[in-house]
Design a protein around this motif. Structure first.
Motif, PDB file in Angstrom:
ATOM      1  N   ILE A 433       0.824  -1.265   0.188  1.00  0.00           N
ATOM      2  CA  ILE A 433      -0.076   0.036   0.151  1.00  0.00           C
ATOM      3  C   ILE A 433       0.692   1.254  -0.214  1.00  0.00           C
ATOM      4  O   ILE A 433       0.882   2.523  -0.878  1.00  0.00           O
ATOM      5  N   ALA A 434       1.744   1.127   1.023  1.00  0.00           N
ATOM      6  CA  ALA A 434       2.704   2.164   0.865  1.00  0.00           C
ATOM      7  C   ALA A 434       2.906   2.402  -0.095  1.00  0.00           C
ATOM      8  O   ALA A 434       3.256   3.778  -1.100  1.00  0.00           O
ATOM      9  N   LEU A 435       3.835   1.343  -1.058  1.00  0.00           N
ATOM     10  CA  LEU A 435       4.198   1.420  -2.630  1.00  0.00           C
ATOM     11  C   LEU A 435       3.741   2.177  -3.343  1.00  0.00           C
ATOM     12  O   LEU A 435       4.039   3.109  -4.088  1.00  0.00           O
ATOM     13  N   LEU A 436       2.073   1.481  -3.465  1.00  0.00           N
ATOM     14  CA  LEU A 436       1.335   2.540  -4.189  1.00  0.00           C
ATOM     15  C   LEU A 436       0.763   3.751  -4.455  1.00  0.00           C
ATOM     16  O   LEU A 436       0.887   4.692  -5.263  1.00  0.00           O
ATOM     17  N   ALA A 437       1.632   4.356  -2.987  1.00  0.00           N
ATOM     18  CA  ALA A 437       1.735   5.981  -3.283  1.00  0.00           C
ATOM     19  C   ALA A 437       2.135   6.686  -4.149  1.00  0.00           C
ATOM     20  O   ALA A 437       1.847   7.326  -4.646  1.00  0.00           O
ATOM     21  N   ALA A 438       2.955   6.078  -4.870  1.00  0.00           N
ATOM     22  CA  ALA A 438       3.392   6.532  -5.974  1.00  0.00           C
ATOM     23  C   ALA A 438       2.969   6.682  -7.417  1.00  0.00           C
ATOM     24  O   ALA A 438       2.830   7.773  -8.013  1.00  0.00           O
ATOM     25  N   VAL A 439       1.469   6.055  -7.267  1.00  0.00           N
ATOM     26  CA  VAL A 439       0.224   6.134  -7.696  1.00  0.00           C
ATOM     27  C   VAL A 439      -0.123   7.029  -8.080  1.00  0.00           C
ATOM     28  O   VAL A 439      -0.652   7.824  -9.417  1.00  0.00           O
ATOM     29  N   PRO A 440      -1.122   7.950  -7.551  1.00  0.00           N
ATOM     30  CA  PRO A 440      -1.468   9.228  -6.931  1.00  0.00           C
ATOM     31  C   PRO A 440      -0.839  10.676  -7.238  1.00  0.00           C
ATOM     32  O   PRO A 440      -1.041  11.318  -7.603  1.00  0.00           O
ATOM     33  N   LEU A 441       1.037  10.196  -7.420  1.00  0.00           N
ATOM     34  CA  LEU A 441       1.738  11.141  -6.978  1.00  0.00           C
ATOM     35  C   LEU A 441       1.401  11.447  -8.307  1.00  0.00           C
ATOM     36  O   LEU A 441       2.245  12.242  -8.611  1.00  0.00           O
ATOM     37  N   LEU A 442       2.173   9.885  -9.088  1.00  0.00           N
ATOM     38  CA  LEU A 442       2.175  10.612 -10.764  1.00  0.00           C
ATOM     39  C   LEU A 442       1.052  11.288 -10.939  1.00  0.00           C
ATOM     40  O   LEU A 442       1.256  12.440 -12.336  1.00  0.00           O
ATOM     41  N   GLY A 443      -0.126  10.461 -10.591  1.00  0.00           N
ATOM     42  CA  GLY A 443      -1.733  11.388 -11.610  1.00  0.00           C
ATOM     43  C   GLY A 443      -1.016  12.945 -10.675  1.00  0.00           C
ATOM     44  O   GLY A 443      -1.904  13.788 -11.649  1.00  0.00           O
TER      45      GLY A 443
END
Length: 473
Positions: A433-443
């Motif tokens: 889940i922490a790693l997935l935080a990169a996704v909204p950052l890209l958005g």
């Protein structure tokens, strides 16, 4: 509201005049409102069909004896097939109209539900899910375009209501699954969950055949002005007559195919395509990695009881219903791009805290974080990628735009559904889940870099001149 009364008959000679006429409305008349929600009902079915498998995934795995690889393949099949049928549906709608593909999608969805629910093994269930993916791909590409073409400019923020409908559908499926469980259906509960989607598909099929009217904008873009006038009269009550299409292209020249899709990646559409695709891709990744697995997260928070996990998922989805309903308001007040950026910023912070603190946070905080994530996701980027695509292109290429961006966005669904479980198995749920935080950052970065917003541009795409590949402008 009664249908508008037009004192003097109006003449329509091109698609710009059709959209200008629709844009004079400040509210939809009763018949148009009915058709609008009937189209939106197809998106309810798409969401319901997706949720149906997730709700019964554990008992299905047990009954059929599925391996981890087979489970991953089943969950990723529908969005993977949608990758192909998003653009195919868009192309079909550009050639034969919006209504026929929508009706075909309901028939395919119903067949897929029946095949899945009655499947005796992995192969039959997989084939059923593949058909659901075909319907999902066609329906989303076409429905959003038709909703945009039904809707006056002043009301286009309401396109974002599809996001609220998505969570309503998911919640309804979870509630029915819980009812089936309480009724003692036991291990075959997944068959009831998936099979109920076929009932919704049949009901929508009958209603859409009976009531849907073809898009006046699409008819006018094809030079079929008499039919466009009839459709305007039927939907809105406008008293209009067909004019003379002087200087219009011939019917043969108006044909739109995949060869014309290149226009989506040239000015003025390049930045629009990039933004709608970036939002569609990243929001799908974060939703299908987190939102689709809410039952798993609920089990981790509340324990291993099926009823508790399902109720927890339903409460999480209430946040999606509220956020999706408010997304139309936020889109109208601050624009689709800015509301997406705000949603991404909150999603990034929440996922980071949720992942780094997973298993160590108090249960109240552990519950609140996914609730807030779903709210900000649905209030911002969850709805906006598809809405931006539907509002950014002119009528003759609109479904190509929604289809191609939907195809690219569907890769996010596949990544979220297939890659997320593999990473989770390797490093655990919290770190994933922490790693997935990169996704909204890209958005968020995409929204800051690209400044396009169809609700703030003051541009009507049907008034823009573009050059299509293979012909002159």
């Amino acid at each position: 509201m009664s249908s508008p009364t037009v004192a003097v008959p109006r003449s329509i000679a091109n698609v710009s005049q059709v959209t200008a006429l629709i844009n004079t409305l400040s509210a939809l008349p009763r018949k148009a409102n009915l058709l609008w929600y009937l189209v939106l009902g197809g998106l309810f079915l798409d969401a319901y069909s997706n949720a149906a498998l997730g709700a019964g995934l554990a008992p299905m795995t047990k009954e059929l004896g599925l391996s981890a690889g087979q489970v991953g393949l089943l969950t990723a099949t529908a969005p993977a097939v949608a990758i192909l049928f998003n653009p195919a549906g868009g192309w079909l709608a550009a050639r034969i109209g919006r209504v026929k593909p929508l009706i075909a999608a309901k028939a395919i969805a119903g067949l897929g539900a029946v095949l899945t629910a009655t499947g005796g093994g992995f192969e039959a269930v997989w084939a059923g899910r593949a058909l659901v993916g075909v319907a999902y791909g066609i329906d989303f590409a076409v429905a959003m375009a038709l909703l945009a073409e039904y809707t006056p400019a002043k009301l286009r923020g309401r396109l974002n209501l599809w996001q609220s409908v998505w969570y309503v559908a998911t919640t309804v499926n979870l509630a029915l699954t819980l009812v089936f469980y309480q009724a003692g259906v036991s291990v075959e509960i997944w068959r009831w969950s998936v099979g109920s989607a076929g009932v919704f598909a049949l009901a929508l099929l009958v209603l859409q055949i009976a009531f849907l009217a073809e898009s006046p904008s699409w008819l006018a873009s094809k030079g079929r002005l008499a039919e466009a006038a009839r459709s305007l009269r039927r939907i809105y009550g406008f008293d209009v007559t067909p004019g003379t299409a002087s200087g219009e292209e011939t019917a043969e020249e108006r044909k739109i195919g995949f060869r014309q899709a290149g226009v989506l990646f040239r000015k003025p559409y390049l930045q629009r395509t990039f933004l709608s695709t970036a939002i569609s891709l990243t929001q799908a990744m974060q939703y299908f990695a987190i939102g689709w697995y809410l039952p798993v997260i609920s089990l981790a928070i509340f324990g291993d009881k099926f009823e508790t996990a399902t109720l927890g998922s339903m409460i999480f989805n209430v946040a999606g219903i509220a956020g999706g309903a408010l997304s139309a308001y936020f889109g109208r007040k601050i624009g689709l791009r800015v509301s997406s950026a705000v949603g991404y910023a909150f999603a990034f912070a929440i996922l980071l805290v949720m992942g780094l603190g997973f298993g160590k946070l108090p249960i109240a905080i552990g519950f609140l974080l996914p609730f807030l994530f779903i709210f900000f996701h649905s209030a911002g980027p969850g709805a906006n990628g598809k809405s931006i695509a539907a509002l950014s292109y002119r009528s003759d290429v609109r479904t190509l735009g929604t289809g191609v961006t939907g195809m690219l966005g569907s890769f996010g669904s596949v990544i979220g559904l297939y890659v997320f479980p593999q990473i989770k198995e390797s490093i655990g749920l919290g770190p994933t889940i922490a790693l997935l935080a990169a996704v909204p950052l890209l958005g968020l970065v995409s929204c800051l870099v690209v400044r396009w917003d169809p609700t703030r541009s003051g541009v009507d795409p049907d008034d823009e001149e573009i050059s299509l590949p293979g012909r002159t402008a």
